[in-house]
Design a protein around this motif. Structure first.
Motif, PDB file in Angstrom:
ATOM      1  N   UNK A  61       7.924  -8.137   9.543  1.00 40.37           N
ATOM      2  CA  UNK A  61       6.904  -7.446   8.742  1.00 40.37           C
ATOM      3  C   UNK A  61       7.062  -5.927   8.847  1.00 40.37           C
ATOM      4  N   UNK A  62       7.250  -5.431  10.065  1.00 44.97           N
ATOM      5  CA  UNK A  62       7.385  -3.988  10.269  1.00 44.97           C
ATOM      6  C   UNK A  62       8.651  -3.443   9.608  1.00 44.97           C
ATOM      7  N   UNK A  63       9.730  -4.195   9.682  1.00 42.79           N
ATOM      8  CA  UNK A  63      10.979  -3.757   9.045  1.00 42.79           C
ATOM      9  C   UNK A  63      10.792  -3.666   7.535  1.00 42.79           C
ATOM     10  N   UNK A  64      10.190  -4.694   6.960  1.00 41.24           N
ATOM     11  CA  UNK A  64      10.046  -4.740   5.504  1.00 41.24           C
ATOM     12  C   UNK A  64       9.054  -3.707   4.978  1.00 41.24           C
ATOM     13  N   UNK A  65       8.026  -3.404   5.757  1.00 40.39           N
ATOM     14  CA  UNK A  65       7.057  -2.405   5.296  1.00 40.39           C
ATOM     15  C   UNK A  65       7.538  -0.983   5.549  1.00 40.39           C
ATOM     16  N   UNK A  66       8.521  -0.814   6.422  1.00 42.95           N
ATOM     17  CA  UNK A  66       9.015   0.527   6.743  1.00 42.95           C
ATOM     18  C   UNK A  66      10.003   1.044   5.707  1.00 42.95           C
ATOM     19  N   UNK A  67      10.693   0.126   5.031  1.00 39.16           N
ATOM     20  CA  UNK A  67      11.709   0.563   4.070  1.00 39.16           C
ATOM     21  C   UNK A  67      11.059   0.985   2.764  1.00 39.16           C
ATOM     22  N   UNK A  68      11.795   1.782   1.987  1.00 38.71           N
ATOM     23  CA  UNK A  68      11.300   2.224   0.681  1.00 38.71           C
ATOM     24  C   UNK A  68      11.217   1.038  -0.277  1.00 38.71           C
ATOM     25  N   UNK A  69      10.413   1.203  -1.331  1.00 39.09           N
ATOM     26  CA  UNK A  69      10.197   0.109  -2.281  1.00 39.09           C
ATOM     27  C   UNK A  69      11.492  -0.349  -2.954  1.00 39.09           C
ATOM     28  N   UNK A  70      12.419   0.603  -3.175  1.00 39.92           N
ATOM     29  CA  UNK A  70      13.668   0.222  -3.840  1.00 39.92           C
ATOM     30  C   UNK A  70      14.624  -0.511  -2.899  1.00 39.92           C
ATOM     31  N   UNK A  71      14.347  -0.467  -1.595  1.00 32.19           N
ATOM     32  CA  UNK A  71      15.185  -1.155  -0.610  1.00 32.19           C
ATOM     33  C   UNK A  71      14.645  -2.545  -0.298  1.00 32.19           C
TER      34      UNK A  71
END
Length: 223
Positions: free
Chosen positions: A37-47
């Motif tokens: 969850x933390x990895x996915x929320x930390x990246x930019x929307x285009x990533x």
């Protein structure tokens, strides 16, 4: 993003797991799900779409490493480029605080993906020295009244946005006042022109009347 990002899990063999092992496995699943969850929320929307299919934190991190790190030499070059971009980054006159901070945050996240962590204190300092001159008054106030070593990015951005909104309102009021002043000046000029026209016409009427009276007197004397 929501719950769709919290679906990471580790393989489980329920047929051979004891109660204690199941408990440990559930704990690992929870931790892995949280890490994903933390990895996915930390990246930019285009990533995010690139790692949205990952079912574990390890898988998501592996995808990011393969895509962004590459060989050791490429990583070093990319890291140097990102560091240079961070040092040279400056706010544009056309940008808002939110827009500029979003760019800074995305660059910090990219640096982190390449193993370079930027301390929050450094991000605070970067924002203070790279915003445009119109923020100088609030920057000076913050530097004189706040402890920069403990000031958080959230607090700083909040203060800058408050100042930005107040300044925007003042500019809007100034424009409205300038527009109203211009209208008033036009109205006054129009009134003056009308008064001048009436005055001129009045003078002409007086002159014509005087000439008429004089001519009648001359005619009377001749007769």
């Amino acid at each position: 993003m929501g719950d769709s990002r919290r679906r990471g899990y580790l393989p489980e063999d329920s047929s051979t797991s004891s109660s204690a092992e199941k408990g440990k496995l559930e704990n690992k699943k929870a931790k892995d799900s949280e890490a994903l969850y933390y990895i996915q929320t930390a990246v930019a929307d285009n990533i995010f779409p690139r790692i949205s299919v990952a079912t574990s934190a390890k898988e998501a991190w592996s995808i990011l490493q393969k895509e962004y790190q590459g060989s050791a030499k490429v990583r070093i070059i990319k890291l140097q480029t990102l560091r240079r971009d961070f040092e040279n980054m400056k706010m544009k006159d056309s940008e808002t605080i939110d827009e500029y901070y979003t760019k800074v945050r995305e660059l910090v996240n990219q640096l982190k993906a390449y193993g370079r962590n930027i301390p929050e204190k450094r991000v605070v300092e970067k924002l203070l020295i790279s915003v445009t001159e119109k923020y100088d008054p609030v920057v000076t106030t913050i530097e004189e009244t706040k402890d920069i070593t403990t000031l958080t990015v959230t607090e700083l951005v909040g203060s800058l946005e408050v100042y930005e909104k107040r300044r925007s309102r003042r500019e809007e009021n100034s424009l409205e006042n300038a527009f109203q002043f211009k209208l008033n000046m036009r109205s006054q000029n129009s009134n003056k022109k009308e008064e001048n026209f009436k005055s001129t016409m009045g003078d002409k009427k007086k002159q014509n009347k005087g000439k008429y009276i004089q001519r009648r007197q001359e005619e009377a004397e001749q007769s």
